[in-house]
Design an enzyme around this catalytic site. Structure first.
Site, PDB file in Angstrom:
ATOM      1  CG  ASP A 409     -17.927  26.248 -44.397  1.00 15.36           C
ATOM      2  OD1 ASP A 409     -17.521  25.942 -43.485  1.00 15.36           O
ATOM      3  OD2 ASP A 409     -17.521  26.892 -45.685  1.00 15.36           O
ATOM      4  CD  GLU A 464     -14.951  25.916 -40.738  1.00 13.99           C
ATOM      5  OE1 GLU A 464     -15.414  24.574 -40.171  1.00 13.99           O
ATOM      6  OE2 GLU A 464     -15.170  26.456 -42.174  1.00 13.99           O
TER       7      GLU A 464
END
EC number: 2.4.1.18
Length: 826
Positions: A409, A464
């Site tokens: 993330d 991401e």
């Protein structure tokens, strides 16, 4: 170029094949969807096949090889992949130098990267032959003790010793042959500041943490987790093979219940995993596994126990049960990992170890560099030797829980000193390789990906990143950052923009196609139409944007189909399918979106009276209730995943967009040897519509969104074969139809998509019993779909009697009787 209009990956996982340049006119769109300049002049790029915008196929040499970074310092492999990076060779050399230096130090002082990542065997609590050892890195502490239930929270007799590196340690001998600290008892690390103040903190390496549910805003306590052998979960099933292409089901265990409460790992394993497998996903991506004290943070603000599972849903053994159950179903399991920042919490966060010391003595950077202004969180010092904390964290999840990889993330925040704040990346390479690039973080990610793949060669790591950093998905051996996939984050933004701001007549077929194919073809992407981001309160899912409040009143098959619901279900199927078929080399969908779940996520908070009513995203009863139309979207989701399973759509390197007809609102493309026809026109039906294809022969329907099994009208005939006609002069592509040497004609109703496959007549004549059947694509999707007929498909008078007489009876599904032949590179 940073982007191309097609995507293709070398069959060689390590190195891209040698390729020839082609001339292509491009319309430029940057990776994260920002509006930027375009250029119409011809530019030389590299690609394997044409995109339909007059590109020319090129030959490849799959036998080419490239030396590793250790073998040839001057040969920066990524420059051979993308010559446009040549002006930034010094940047890559510096990156390589830093990476090799860090790796050499690790090998010299720690015995190698894998040994370096075994910190959890040294730090925290570890059971030894005749006692328990505990170690904690806290160089700023003046004194330290271990306290807990086992000693009445009085550490006066358990003072710890500090070594020259700031590591505090203690050996706690067994008492009467039993561990001095009982399993499942609470513990904390107590230390004294330089100003003489004592504070209690959760141990940084603790494996479990809990909170008193009866106390409002109660602090978390670390828990010593060492269950007896009889209570430890023993894995029973091996990891399944890595899929050729991931079809990912993104899930949040806590909100997966139909009831307004937090769901458990075991309930998710028993109730939800079979649904995921039934819908033909091959990978589960679990959110919110790492402990986080504030539930409404959606797990983004990880607190102290980076090594601890979220206790809201159960114990470590319960999570192991979930993962083992997934493996038994053939599902790979990925974990959302947060190494981009940490919670700002002091009492239960890693931040509690920061008492004003320098960054060399902290997990985080000091001053402004150590604080993320938008996220209100702390930022790691990746150059610190204690990056072993994060690397060990990855190894822990892989080995202790048998995860099959990670979705990292917030990678954009890691890659740049500006963290992407107020940045609109335009694709200019200077934005990626400058003094704003955080090389410390880049080197950490290279080490992390190297470690993960050293431990588990078949692991899947996904990044991401909204910036479009070149090389993010290239191997470390080429001085890339080493991820297997990157998320195609511009795609959902474009769909949301269209649904919110454009009428159907304003949809641009070329823009849709460019957005879906706008990626670095040498770096694999996971495409998605929507994820958890679109489900959070304040936003809307695609289904809700399409159908809004009518989802609450007009989804029954016992009522006439309204125009809004008909359009909504049709476009819901088309949007998700074209995203899978054209958008990348992997596909992701968030929990509930497979059947058009209407609700949004609203975590318990003060503003909603701490209610869980809207924090149960997946109301499974909607898809399980047979007379509701949600079943049609679910059936199509199941069928399109099965189609990929049969024909390897995502894994195919052949992708050609042959037509983006804006007047007709039709997109035609090939992926592998399948031909896809998407008619986005809200009204027009095209009879005898000519579509181009590569190979001559006979084509049949493989999947039809207008089939009655999927809530359609059944207008496309499935029994008739479509025969091709040659186009143009052989060997002269510009004389062909849409640059395709063959064509055939189809019926294309409005708001539908139909896929055609080429029949291998030799296999058909042999009547090979081992051939898979396209019939299964419809049959699997049709399970429990057609029990209640949709009255909108018949006259009102006949329906009234039929519903009353047959509402409990199954009706014929009209399933296709078509065999599937494997052709070409499939």
């Amino acid at each position: 170029a940073t982007t191309t209009t097609t995507t293709h990956n070398s069959k060689n996982k390590q190195y891209l094949a040698k390729q020839k340049p082609v001339e292509l006119t491009l319309g430029y769109q940057n990776p994260n969807g920002c509006k930027v300049c375009s250029f119409g002049s011809k530019g030389s790029i590299y690609q394997k096949v044409s995109s339909g915008f007059k590109g020319v196929s090129v030959m490849t040499d799959d036998k080419s090889t490239m030396p590793s970074v250790e073998e040839d310092f001057e040969n920066i492999g990524i420059l051979n992949v993308d010559s446009s990076l040549e002006p930034f060779k010094d940047h890559f050399k510096y990156r390589l130098k830093r990476y090799l230096h860090q790796k050499k130090l690790i090998e010299e002082y720690e015995g190698g990267l894998q040994e370096f990542a075994k910190g959890y065997l040294k730090f925290g609590f570890n059971r030894e032959e005749d006692g328990i050892s505990y170690r904690e890195w806290a160089p700023a502490a003046q004194e330290a003790q271990i306290i807990g239930d086992f000693n009445g929270w009085n550490g006066s007799n358990l003072h710890m010793e500090k070594d020259q590196f700031g590591v505090w340690s203690i050996q706690i001998p067994d008492a009467d042959g039993n561990p001095a600290i009982p399993h499942n008892s609470r513990v904390k690390f107590r230390f004294k500041h330089s100003d003489g103040v004592w504070v209690d903190r959760i141990p940084a390496w603790i494996k479990y943490a809990t909170v008193d549910p009866t106390r409002f805003a109660a602090p978390y306590d670390g828990v010593y987790w060492d269950p007896p052998l009889s209570e430890r979960y023993q894995f029973k099933h091996p990891r399944p093979p890595k899929p050729k292409a991931p079809r990912i089901y993104e899930a949040h265990v806590g909100m997966s219940s139909s009831e307004p409460r937090i769901n458990s790992y075991r309930e998710f394993a028993d109730d939800v995993l079979p649904r995921i497998r039934e819908n033909n996903y091959n990978t589960v991506q679990l959110m919110a596994v790492m402990e986080h004290s504030y539930y409404a943070s959606f797990w983004y603000h990880v607190t102290k126990p980076f090594f601890a599972v979220s206790s809201r849903s159960g114990s470590p053994e319960d999570l192991k049960y979930l993962i083992d159950k997934a493996h038994s179903l053939g599902l790979n399991v990925l974990m959302d990992v947060i190494h981009s920042h940490a919670s700002n919490n002091v009492t239960d966060g890693l931040n509690g170890f920061d008492v004003g010391q320098s960054s060399q003595q902290s997990y985080f950077h000091a001053g402004d560099r150590g604080y993320h202004k938008l996220w209100d969180s702390r930022l790691f010092n990746y150059a610190n030797w204690k990056s072993s904390f994060l690397l060990s964290n990855l190894r822990w999840w892989l080995e202790e829980y048998k995860f099959d990889g990670f979705r990292f993330d917030g990678v954009t925040s890691m890659l740049y000193h500006h963290h992407g704040i107020n940045m609109a990346f335009t694709g200019d390479y200077n934005e990626y390789f400058s003094e704003e690039t955080d090389v410390d973080a880049v080197v950490y990610l290279m080490l992390a990906n190297s470690l993960v793949h050293d431990i588990l060669p078949d692991a899947t790591d996904i990044a991401e990143d909204v910036s479009g950093m070149p090389g993010l998905g290239r191997p470390v051996s080429e001085v890339g950052i080493g991820f297997d996939y990157r998320l195609a984050m511009a795609i959902p933004d474009k769909w949301i923009d269209y649904l919110k701001n454009k009428k159907d007549s304003e949809w641009s077929m070329k823009e849709i196609s460019l957005n879906l194919t706008n990626r670095r073809y040498t770096e694999k992407c996971v495409s998605y139409a929507e994820s958890h981001d679109q489900s959070i309160v304040g936003d809307k899912t695609i289904a809700f944007l399409l159908m809004d409040e009518e989802m609450y009143s007009s989804m029954s098959c016992l009522t006439m189909l309204s125009p809004t619901i008909e359009r909504g279900i049709s476009l819901h199927k088309m949007i998700h399918f074209i995203t899978l078929a054209l958008g990348g080399e992997g596909y992701l969908n968030f929990m509930g979106n497979e059947f058009g779940h209407p609700e949004w996520i609203d975590f318990p908070r003060e503003g909603n009276g701490w209610s869980y009513e809207k924090c149960r995203l997946t109301q499974w009863n909607l898809v399980d209730t047979n007379h509701l139309r949600y079943k049609f979207m679910n059936a199509f989701d199941r069928a399109m995943n099965l189609l990929d399973d049969k024909f390897s759509i995502l894994a195919s390197t052949k992708q050609i967009v042959s037509s983006t007809n804006n007047e007709d609102k039709v997109i035609v493309f090939e992926r592998g040897d399948l031909v896809f026809v998407f008619n986005f026109h809200p009204e027009n039906t095209y009879e005898g519509y000519k579509v181009g294809c590569d190979l001559p022969g006979k084509y049949r329907v493989a999947l039809d969104s207008d089939a009655t099994e999927f809530g359609g009208h059944g207008r496309v005939g499935h029994d008739a074969d479509q025969f091709t006609s040659p186009e143009g002069i052989p060997g002269i592509p510009e004389t062909n139809f849409n640059n395709r040497p063959n064509s055939f004609k189809v019926l294309s109703p409005p708001h539908t998509c139909v896929v055609y496959y080429r029949v291998d007549e030799r296999q058909e004549e042999s009547n090979n019993p081992n051939l898979g059947s396209v019939e299964e694509t419809f049959a699997a999707a049709d399970t429990d779909v057609a029990r209640i007929p949709d009255v909108s498909m018949e006259s009102e008078d006949s329906n009234l009697d039929r519903i009353e007489d047959n509402s409990e009876d199954a009706v014929d599904a009209g399933i296709l009787k078509v065999e599937r032949e494997v052709v070409g590179d499939n």
